[in-house]
Design a protein around this motif. Structure first.
Motif, PDB file in Angstrom:
ATOM      1  N   ALA A 166       0.831  -1.212   0.000  1.00 33.34           N
ATOM      2  CA  ALA A 166       0.000   0.000   0.000  1.00 33.34           C
ATOM      3  C   ALA A 166       0.861   1.257   0.000  1.00 33.34           C
ATOM      4  CB  ALA A 166      -0.931  -0.006   1.210  1.00 33.34           C
ATOM      5  N   ASN A 167       1.977   1.227   0.725  1.00 37.10           N
ATOM      6  CA  ASN A 167       2.831   2.416   0.808  1.00 37.10           C
ATOM      7  C   ASN A 167       3.517   2.734  -0.516  1.00 37.10           C
ATOM      8  OD1 ASN A 167       2.212   2.824   3.504  1.00 37.10           O
ATOM      9  ND2 ASN A 167       3.932   1.606   4.242  1.00 37.10           N
ATOM     10  N   SER A 188      -5.851   7.887  -0.489  1.00 42.98           N
ATOM     11  CA  SER A 188      -6.048   7.320  -1.825  1.00 42.98           C
ATOM     12  C   SER A 188      -5.079   6.191  -2.128  1.00 42.98           C
ATOM     13  CB  SER A 188      -5.903   8.423  -2.879  1.00 42.98           C
ATOM     14  OG  SER A 188      -4.695   9.123  -2.711  1.00 42.98           O
ATOM     15  N   LYS A 189      -4.032   6.021  -1.327  1.00 47.37           N
ATOM     16  CA  LYS A 189      -3.111   4.914  -1.598  1.00 47.37           C
ATOM     17  C   LYS A 189      -3.779   3.565  -1.361  1.00 47.37           C
ATOM     18  CE  LYS A 189      -0.940   4.875   3.018  1.00 47.37           C
ATOM     19  NZ  LYS A 189       0.345   5.031   3.743  1.00 47.37           N
ATOM     20  N   VAL A 226      -6.896  -4.250   3.160  1.00 49.00           N
ATOM     21  CA  VAL A 226      -5.678  -3.567   3.577  1.00 49.00           C
ATOM     22  C   VAL A 226      -5.998  -2.719   4.798  1.00 49.00           C
ATOM     23  CG1 VAL A 226      -6.089  -1.628   1.997  1.00 49.00           C
ATOM     24  CG2 VAL A 226      -3.778  -2.070   2.822  1.00 49.00           C
ATOM     25  N   ASP A 227      -5.067  -2.670   5.735  1.00 52.30           N
ATOM     26  CA  ASP A 227      -5.247  -1.861   6.941  1.00 52.30           C
ATOM     27  C   ASP A 227      -4.969  -0.397   6.634  1.00 52.30           C
ATOM     28  OD1 ASP A 227      -6.028  -3.701   8.886  1.00 52.30           O
ATOM     29  OD2 ASP A 227      -3.969  -4.374   9.211  1.00 52.30           O
ATOM     30  N   MET A 228      -5.809   0.483   7.168  1.00 51.92           N
ATOM     31  CA  MET A 228      -5.527   1.913   7.144  1.00 51.92           C
ATOM     32  C   MET A 228      -4.724   2.231   8.408  1.00 51.92           C
ATOM     33  SD  MET A 228      -9.021   3.625   5.618  1.00 51.92           S
ATOM     34  CE  MET A 228     -10.075   3.158   6.981  1.00 51.92           C
ATOM     35  N   ILE A 277      -8.607  11.246   0.817  1.00 51.25           N
ATOM     36  CA  ILE A 277      -9.094  11.334  -0.558  1.00 51.25           C
ATOM     37  C   ILE A 277     -10.408  12.091  -0.631  1.00 51.25           C
ATOM     38  CG2 ILE A 277     -10.304   9.123  -0.426  1.00 51.25           C
ATOM     39  CD1 ILE A 277      -9.585   8.669  -3.336  1.00 51.25           C
ATOM     40  N   ARG A 278     -11.165  12.123   0.472  1.00 50.49           N
ATOM     41  CA  ARG A 278     -12.442  12.826   0.462  1.00 50.49           C
ATOM     42  C   ARG A 278     -12.256  14.335   0.533  1.00 50.49           C
ATOM     43  NH1 ARG A 278     -16.566   9.158   1.524  1.00 50.49           N
ATOM     44  NH2 ARG A 278     -15.815   7.110   2.113  1.00 50.49           N
TER      45      ARG A 278
END
Length: 762
Positions: A200-201, A278-279, A269-271, A221-222
């Motif tokens: 993700a990174n 957005s990634k 995927v963990d935030m 992203i929002r």
């Protein structure tokens, strides 16, 4: 449960006794189907049956954590609970799950189902492609979204320097991050479902843009500025303001999930210490392209905005080549403006069928129950619990409901298509000659709304010039007023000698205001090339006044729409299950204030609408609160021309148009379901034959492995007879489109396969 000494001591006749120190060896525990809490000299041991009971119960009811289950065992055996029992049970449970994963890994390795096989074959209806099948516009439909319920608190050491900082003081001053007091845990559960943090990174803000653009840090992203999206600004107030402060409390702040349209988990995927960056969707899209290739349709609540983010990223060229399409779900689409809906809403997207692309919301409504047991867990245990839950839901709920999903959608599509006759009669009575008119109206509405996105530059300058002239008039009047006061006799109070000089100062200030207003007027006159200054009697002045009135009307409409948007989302939240009492009371209190604000904004809107020429119809309170689509506000936004006479603006015609497109989507759904039914039936037969052959092959080579393959086969084909029975009942349903001799043969084949699978299961 076993333990050396005390009331937990146990012994079995004819079996070895504990060693000299009172400990049972691991070999002895294994003989009795017990799992020890330590590899050497274990103190406690738990039966596999008890561990499996907890696993099955916890996955069915995620609210049940380890501690209440252990307390229940203590109550049953009459033992006083102590925290060490919970720790011992947790250790045994970890060992048990590790044994299950190792066994599953060996079975899949023998079947050559390693690597990304699970993701590539997660859903038979989506991924089991057959030769010669009909091509669909979207080869696969998926949905993705983020959820912040599954947070995990990071235990930190709060030293005096950190604890002494006041939140209200030096808010912008960076604080040193306190050290974590958690023990390092390098255990991994694999990547069947999870996308790693490293993957993700790779799509961080600094590396994802093709033009090398960099910023200090990535934003949600929002709230990310995006001029390409027609409704990007609507999501600024949807972002949670408390997210940034939560980064210092939580390590994982939620999950970002992707499901197929039938509900099978494709990727997760963990935030990490962030909001919905957005990634995370970019990492999901990369995994989807790797696994499923071309023609993927992906629903996302802000899909319109994400499409431009994806296009500008380094993944954009690949996504465009693969014909990846970003869409908006039906529920969240109601909050998008009309331009966005005409391009992205499910009802108007060709090839989408009846799919609403809101599967993540339904999944989160169940997975939120995991939040309590994972809030204070370690990173490994939280991740382990989430993956176990996802696999369990796929195997025991989504798999069972797969045929039900298909059959229910088929029946729904038939009921929608059955209304085509009524639609044709209503079209005839309304003077609509053909359905081509609906497509024409949709195009006209899109072109019309596109023209409203920005004001013409000339009109903007004229309105600014009009406003500058009004300011100049006001400045002249105030200057004359103070000049008159300065010319008259003023009584001076000896106790307040500054009163006289204060008037002179005010006179100078008003003169300078006139000078500044005059300079602004001169600048705009040069810009617009105005030879003669406008006056209230000139035609240009009157035209500019109309433009300003229209702008004020649109501003009042925007304010009214904003309040209605907030009200609708709060009403949804207040009726949501498992919303706390205090939160419901807080929202209800805010709704009362919001309702009064809406009434005030409604009054301002009606006043501005009455100033237009011709005046716009006023709105009532009942009309505003009952708006089903927030996009209906967009039809009120234009004040340059009256569109009420246009065919596509008539309420009846709009309803007929939406009905027509819904029937078209129902036909597409039937087409997709025919493909999916064949895939599922073929997969059932192929999977059964393949696993039986693998089981027989290992029977004489490795009987234990053969036994595990048999258990794996039972799990994979558990609901086969249920699926065939449902499809068999669907085949007998009257009114199916395209009934023919060929379909009668398919029905006979369904009967044959159903009886064969039923006999095998017996």
């Amino acid at each position: 449960m076993g333990r050396r000494g005390g009331s937990f001591e146990w012994a079995v006749p004819g079996q070895p006794a504990p060693d000299a120190q009172g400990y049972y060896t691991v070999q002895v525990l294994d003989a009795f189907r017990l799992v020890p809490n330590a590899p050497y000299s274990p103190v406690y041991a738990i039966t596999i049956r008890a561990l499996e009971l907890y696993r099955a119960t916890h996955l069915r009811c995620p609210h049940l954590a380890v501690e209440p289950f252990v307390k229940s065992l203590c109550d049953i055996y009459g033992v006083c609970y102590c925290p060490s029992l919970r720790s011992a049970f947790s250790n045994c449970y970890d060992v048990y799950l590790r044994l299950r994963r190792e066994t599953e890994s060996r079975v899949k390795c023998s079947l050559n189902r390693t690597g990304q096989w699970r993701r590539n074959n997660a859903c038979a209806a989506c991924t089991y492609h057959l030769s010669g099948e009909e091509k669909l516009k979207f080869s696969m439909l998926v949905t993705m979204d983020g959820n912040d319920s599954l947070k995990r608190i990071l235990r930190r050491h709060l030293d005096a320097s950190y604890a002494g900082v006041d939140d209200d003081e030096d808010e912008d001053k960076p604080r040193p991050a306190p050290q974590s007091i958690e023990r390092e845990d390098n255990r991994d559960i694999g990547n069947d479902i999870y996308i790693t943090r490293e993957a993700a990174n790779r799509w961080d803000w600094e590396t994802r843009f093709q033009d090398g653009k960099t910023v200090e840090r990535e934003v949600d992203i929002r709230t990310e500025e995006d001029g390409d999206s027609p409704c990007a600004g609507r999501w600024h107030n949807m972002a949670k303001e408390a997210t940034a402060k939560a980064w210092g409390i939580f390590d994982e702040t939620g999950i970002f999930l992707c499901l197929c349209r039938h509900g099978f988990v494709l990727a997760l995927v963990d935030m990490v210490r962030s909001g919905e960056l957005s990634k995370y969707p970019l990492a999901i899209v990369e995994a989807l392209l790797d696994a499923f290739g071309n023609d993927i349709g992906c629903g996302y609540d802000i899909g319109c905005k994400f499409s431009s983010t994806l296009r500008r990223s380094a993944l954009g060229a690949r996504a465009e080549k693969a014909n990846f399409t970003s869409l908006v779900g039906s529920f969240h689409g109601h909050a998008h403006n009309r331009i966005c809906q005409l391009s992205n809403l499910a009802a108007y997207v060709k090839g989408l069928g009846l799919e609403d692309l809101e599967g993540c919301e339904r999944f989160f409504s169940k997975s939120n129950a995991l939040a309590g047991s994972g809030r204070y867990a370690s990173g490994f245990h939280r991740k382990q619990g989430i993956e176990e839950y996802c696999k369990h839901v796929d195997a025991f709920e989504t798999s069972q409901n797969l045929s039900k999903f298909i059959v229910d959608n088929y029946k729904q599509a038939l009921s929608i298509i059955a209304g085509e006759g009524l639609l044709k009669r209503q079209m005839a009575s309304s003077g609509i000659e053909s359905v081509d008119e609906f497509h024409k109206w949709l195009k006209e509405e899109r072109e019309y709304l596109e023209g409203l996105r920005t004001e013409p530059v000339t009109e903007t300058l004229k309105m600014d010039y009009y406003a500058s002239l009004k300011n100049l008039q006001k400045a002249h009047r105030r200057q004359c007023l103070w000049a008159t006061q300065c010319g008259a006799f003023i009584a001076v109070d000896p106790s307040n000698p500054t009163k006289g000089p204060g008037v002179a100062t005010r006179r100078r200030v008003e003169r300078e205001k006139v000078d500044r207003a005059t300079q602004a007027v001169h600048a705009l006159e040069m810009e617009l090339d105005i030879p003669v200054r406008w006056t209230p009697k000139s035609a240009e002045w009157k035209q500019a006044k109309v433009l300003v009135t229209q702008r004020e009307y649109r501003q009042r409409l925007d304010e009214l729409e904003r309040l209605v948007v907030s009200r609708m989302f709060e009403l949804t939240k207040v009726n949501m299950s498992q919303t706390g009492y205090k939160l419901r009371k807080h929202i209800s209190s805010n709704l009362q204030t919001r309702s009064q604000a809406i009434r005030t904004a409604l009054g301002h809107y009606n006043a501005a609408a009455a100033e237009l020429d011709p005046p716009r119809p006023s709105l009532s309170w009942d009309e505003v609160v009952e708006y089903a689509f927030l996009a209906d506000f967009d039809l009120l936004r234009d004040s340059r021309e009256d569109i009420r006479s246009r065919p596509w603006a008539q309420p009846l015609n709009r309803a007929l148009r939406d009905t027509y497109f819904k029937i078209e989507r129902a036909r597409e759904e039937i087409k997709r379901l025919h493909v999916e039914i064949k895939r599922v039936i073929t997969h059932i037969q192929d999977e059964e034959n393949f696993l039986i052959a693998a089981e027989e092959e290992q029977r004489h080579i490795d009987p234990l492995l053969s036994y595990q393959i048999a258990k794996y086969r039972n799990e994979r084909t558990r609901f086969a007879s249920t699926h065939i029975r449902r499809f068999n009942e669907l085949a007998k349903l009257p009114g199916r489109p395209g009934e023919s001799r060929e379909e009668e043969e398919d029905e006979a084949e369904l009967d044959e396969r159903y009886h064969a699978i039923e006999a095998t299961a017996t």
